[in-house]
Motif scaffolding. Structure first.
Motif, short mmCIF file in Angstrom:
data_model
loop_
_atom_site.label_atom_id
_atom_site.label_comp_id
_atom_site.label_asym_id
_atom_site.label_seq_id
_atom_site.Cartn_x
_atom_site.Cartn_y
_atom_site.Cartn_z
N VAL A 1 0.85 -1.20 0.00
CA VAL A 1 0.00 0.00 0.00
C VAL A 1 0.88 1.24 0.00
O VAL A 1 1.88 1.32 0.72
CB VAL A 1 -0.91 0.04 1.26
N ILE A 2 0.50 2.19 -0.84
CA ILE A 2 1.07 3.54 -0.74
C ILE A 2 -0.10 4.49 -0.52
O ILE A 2 -1.10 4.41 -1.23
CB ILE A 2 1.84 3.94 -2.02
N ALA A 3 0.01 5.35 0.49
CA ALA A 3 -1.08 6.30 0.76
C ALA A 3 -0.50 7.70 0.97
O ALA A 3 0.58 7.84 1.54
CB ALA A 3 -1.86 5.85 1.99
N ARG A 4 -1.23 8.71 0.50
CA ARG A 4 -0.85 10.11 0.75
C ARG A 4 -1.34 10.49 2.13
O ARG A 4 -2.50 10.23 2.46
CB ARG A 4 -1.51 11.06 -0.25
N SER A 5 -0.46 11.12 2.89
CA SER A 5 -0.87 11.47 4.26
C SER A 5 -0.05 12.64 4.78
O SER A 5 1.11 12.83 4.40
CB SER A 5 -0.66 10.27 5.17
N GLN A 6 -0.68 13.42 5.67
CA GLN A 6 0.05 14.52 6.32
C GLN A 6 1.17 13.97 7.18
O GLN A 6 2.12 14.68 7.50
CB GLN A 6 -0.91 15.33 7.18
N LEU A 7 1.02 12.71 7.60
CA LEU A 7 2.07 12.10 8.43
C LEU A 7 3.03 11.28 7.58
O LEU A 7 3.67 10.36 8.06
CB LEU A 7 1.44 11.23 9.52
N GLY A 8 3.12 11.62 6.30
CA GLY A 8 3.96 10.84 5.39
C GLY A 8 5.35 11.40 5.17
O GLY A 8 6.00 11.08 4.18
N GLY A 9 5.81 12.26 6.08
CA GLY A 9 7.17 12.80 5.95
C GLY A 9 7.28 13.77 4.79
O GLY A 9 6.27 14.31 4.33
N ARG A 10 8.50 14.00 4.33
CA ARG A 10 8.72 14.98 3.27
C ARG A 10 7.98 14.63 1.98
O ARG A 10 7.43 15.49 1.31
CB ARG A 10 10.22 15.11 3.00
N SER B 1 -11.18 11.82 10.51
CA SER B 1 -10.33 11.89 9.31
C SER B 1 -9.61 10.57 9.09
O SER B 1 -9.23 9.89 10.04
CB SER B 1 -9.24 12.95 9.49
N PRO B 2 -9.41 10.23 7.82
CA PRO B 2 -8.56 9.07 7.55
C PRO B 2 -7.10 9.44 7.80
O PRO B 2 -6.75 10.61 7.81
CB PRO B 2 -8.79 8.81 6.06
N LEU B 3 -6.28 8.42 8.01
CA LEU B 3 -4.85 8.66 8.17
C LEU B 3 -4.26 9.08 6.82
O LEU B 3 -3.36 9.91 6.74
CB LEU B 3 -4.18 7.36 8.66
N GLY B 4 -4.80 8.52 5.74
CA GLY B 4 -4.32 8.89 4.41
C GLY B 4 -5.29 8.44 3.33
O GLY B 4 -6.33 7.85 3.63
N MET B 5 -4.94 8.77 2.09
CA MET B 5 -5.75 8.34 0.95
C MET B 5 -4.89 7.43 0.08
O MET B 5 -3.77 7.81 -0.30
CB MET B 5 -6.22 9.55 0.12
N VAL B 6 -5.41 6.24 -0.26
CA VAL B 6 -4.56 5.28 -0.95
C VAL B 6 -4.24 5.68 -2.39
O VAL B 6 -5.07 6.22 -3.10
CB VAL B 6 -5.15 3.84 -0.98
N GLU B 7 -2.99 5.43 -2.75
CA GLU B 7 -2.57 5.62 -4.13
C GLU B 7 -2.46 4.23 -4.77
O GLU B 7 -2.84 4.03 -5.90
CB GLU B 7 -1.19 6.30 -4.12
#
Lengths: 460, 245
Positions: B133-142, B163-169
């Motif tokens: 899984v790859i997800a976009r997230s505010q907690l995803g570092g740089r 809120s979700p932790l992220g949105m899947v790519e």
């Protein structure tokens, strides 16, 4: 007739794949034969006068099956054996293609098949087994096998349906495996380790089966051999480790050289010098011993073959590279990996180690399992560490968290380059301890074969 | 500076190398000079109010999850929920994530109650969702990316309030249909991602540690630490996920 066509097609395809050097000669002919005749295995295997023996379990299948094949060979019964670890139905079919001449005649009288855990239901249906052995069930590739409880349930269902004359041979020390033998019609033969000599009071992190299969209560252990293998009972329903027919009643390890073991069976007690290190190999030996005994071979003959045993493919192979050597060890799940580390940690010397981690389907695509491996036990024992394979950096991260000398950590994902670097940097006369997952080990063998150091795997 | 981690059901909910998350929290605290202690709490063991700064729970097999759900109902679950309301941080993975929602509905039989940290519920699905899984997230570092491996058949749905932790790519995430992965509420993070999650996603570790310190009134400014191995492992895993997708 259809079977004959399948056989010829299988043989041709094997020749072609070897000629083109595309490798994988261990499963391709079987796939072709089964394509032409889905009943191919059933037809050909049915011709074996002494039938077949199915050996399964998460760890130790190849070693146990190879041990048993050696024992049979030593007592004059020539076995067929899928010796390259090709343990799905296609691999079994390929072995039959190889061992049958064009007129459909088999060259041998008995077959020893190692079978993938999830393939047992198919294998029981398509063959006519005499013995089925289950050695252990550890978590392994959960992305492929699913949960352990489900796997054991499916295995038991398949065994229940097997001919009632089939003997079932089970490791009594593994509660999930032992539960398979409870309440079935078949003769069940248990083996296990009965001495607390090397056992522990505490469960390791990678232990898996902790609940009673019958009432769901937590099992209580008097001692652990490793993982969840040991002496257990259920305080709630009273179920306990079954009595063993074949057991190790005393042990004395001699480090990497192996273990001296007293084996008790209905035929008396016998001393064996097992040339394979680690407690897990004791279980492999006890399993092979039990099968051989059920086939009417005398203990003396069995021990003779065991004492002259050479490790199976990738299970502790020593490869000489000029003045240096590589010790290749396959480790594909936390339980197996931890046993390897426990064995290495007993050594008095510092060791240069290469860890090769791949995430292909045969390795398990999820690499999370490396976090269940207790690399920390190598603190103070590890010299240089080289990480390689498709997920080399995941392994490097795990190593760095284990606090194993980060300054001498080298990470190179290309296996060939990593091998060159590692071999160059170990001292003359030194050994590189190479622990690798399955497909990385296949690749490493190809690389070494190109350099002229090991036989290609289908030649084994 | 001192933090105490509560590792919930370490014996039962430790499938798929979830232990790596606890190791990551400990290691990052250590590298920052924060003293840290890990205590495990298993079936039948009570949780003392105010004792823990960070909670962690991993995933387990069905049978284990059932035993844990029973154990969590009542006082124990309530205490954990209150602690999170009061600013403790928490990471719940896979089966743990499901039990931190409102309920789990199996194919047959009764709903399994969760402790309700997340305003979310899970229903048993037919398809097993397995893969990178790859997800976009505010907690995803740089790079703003989370990386991990999912392996679940439960489908989790979040309410509008959370809120979700992220949105899947790449991959399925919570349920394979709405694109969401995981959940975040105050200092609590829920996710389906193994890997283990934290070693390769150090920004989530830092988020959890920061929240826990904040509750203690400490405004420690985080000095950057060497993450070169982490960065390499992330890059390699992301490339692998994209290529094999």
């Amino acid at each position: 007739m259809r079977t004959r066509v399948a056989l010829v097609a299988g043989k041709l395809s094997g020749g072609i794949s070897r000629f083109l050097n595309i490798g994988g000669g261990s499963t391709f002919p079987g796939r072709v034969a089964r394509f032409f005749d889905s009943g191919f295995v059933h037809q050909i295997e049915g011709e074996l006068p002494k039938g077949s023996i199915l050996i399964t379990g998460t760890n130790g299948k190849t070693t146990t099956a190879t041990l048993l094949a050696d024992i049979l060979d030593g007592s004059g019964i020539k076995p067929i054996h899928n010796s390259t670890g090709a343990n799905l139905m296609a691999g079994i079919a390929s072995t039959l293609v190889r061992e049958t001449d064009l007129s459909g005649k088999l060259s041998k009288e008995i077959a020893v098949f190692e079978v993938d855990e999830a393939t047992i239901p198919e294998a029981v249906k398509e063959t006519n087994p005499r013995l089925i052995l289950v050695n252990n069930l550890f978590r392994d590739q959960l992305d492929r096998y699913g949960e352990l409880d489900t796997l054991a349930k499916k295995m038991k269902e398949a065994i229940t349906k097997a001919n009632s004359e089939v003997k079932i041979i089970l490791n009594a020390d593994d509660p999930l495996v032992a539960s398979i033998g409870s309440g079935i019609e078949h003769d069940v033969f248990y083996y296990g380790i009965e001495t607390p000599r090397y056992s522990k009071r505490k469960m390791e992190h990678a232990a898996d089966s902790k609940f009673c299969s019958f009432c769901g209560a937590k099992l209580r252990y008097d001692l652990y051999q490793f993982g969840h293998l040991g002496r257990y009972h259920c305080v709630s329903c009273g179920w306990e480790k079954p009595e063993t027919s074949v057991s190790a009643i005393d042990l004395e390890t001699t480090g990497m050289n192996g273990t001296i073991c007293m084996i008790r069976s209905p035929k008396g007690t016998i001393r064996a010098k097992i040339p394979l290190p680690g407690l897990y190999n004791i279980y492999n030996v006890l399993g092979a011993f039990s099968c051989a005994l059920c086939l009417g071979i005398e203990p003396e003959g069995i021990i003779d073959a065991i004492e002259n045993f050479r490790a199976a493919f990738g299970r502790l192979e020593e490869i000489k590279i000029g003045e240096k050597k590589i010790l290749m060890i396959l480790a594909k799940n936390p339980a197996g990996f931890n046993e390897v580390l426990r064995m290495l940690a007993e050594e008095d010397q510092k060791m240069d180690i290469m860890l090769a981690l791949n995430d292909n389907i045969a390795d398990g695509r999820d690499v999370s399992w490396i976090w269940d491996v207790d690399l920390e036990v190598m603190a103070g024992k590890a010299g240089k560490i080289f990480c390689s394979g498709i997920r080399s950096w995941d392994m490097a991260l795990r190593v760095s968290y284990a606090g194993l000398q980060e300054e001498s950590l080298v990470c190179e994902s290309d296996l060939s380059s990593a091998l060159d670097i590692a071999l160059k940097s170990i001292p003359h006369g030194g050994t590189l301890f190479l622990i690798s997952t399955y497909t990385a080990m296949l690749d490493i063998r190809k690389i070494l074969a190109k350099k002229g150091y090991v036989a290609q795997y289908w030649e084994m | 500076m001192f933090l105490r981690i509560c590792w919930l059901y370490s014996e039962l909910m430790n499938i798929y190398g979830d232990r790596g998350n606890v190791m990551a929290l400990v290691e990052r605290c250590r590298r920052r000079g924060i003293d840290v202690e890990v205590e495990t709490r298993n079936l039948g063991e009570r949780i003392e109010q105010g004792r823990y700064d960070i909670f962690f729970m991993g995933g387990g097999q069905d049978r284990e999850q059932l035993a844990v759900a029973k154990d969590l109902c009542g006082k124990k679950g309530e205490i954990i929920r209150d602690e999170i309301e009061n600013g403790a941080s928490c990471l719940a993975i896979c089966g743990g994530y499901q039990l931190f929602g409102k309920f789990y509905k199996p194919f047959e039989g009764d709903e399994l109650p969760g402790i309700g940290v997340f305003d979310a519920y899970t229903i048993a699905g037919k398809k097993r969702m397995i893969g990178n899984v790859i997800a976009r997230s505010q907690l995803g570092g740089r790079s703003g990316l989370l990386i991990g491996f999912e392996n679940h058949s439960g489908e989790t749905y979040l309410s509008e309030n959370i809120s979700p932790l992220g949105m899947v790519e790449i991959g399925n995430g919570n349920n394979g249909s709405d694109g969401k992965e995981g959940a975040i509420y105050r200092g609590a993070v829920g996710s389906y991602l193994h890997g283990s999650l934290l070693p390769k996603n150090p920004s989530i570790s830092d988020f959890l540690i920061e929240k826990a310190l904040l509750r203690k009134g400490s405004l420690l400014s985080f000095t950057p630490i060497d993450e070169s191995i982490e960065e390499n492992a992330r890059a390699q895993a992301i490339e692998r996920a994209r290529k094999s997708h």
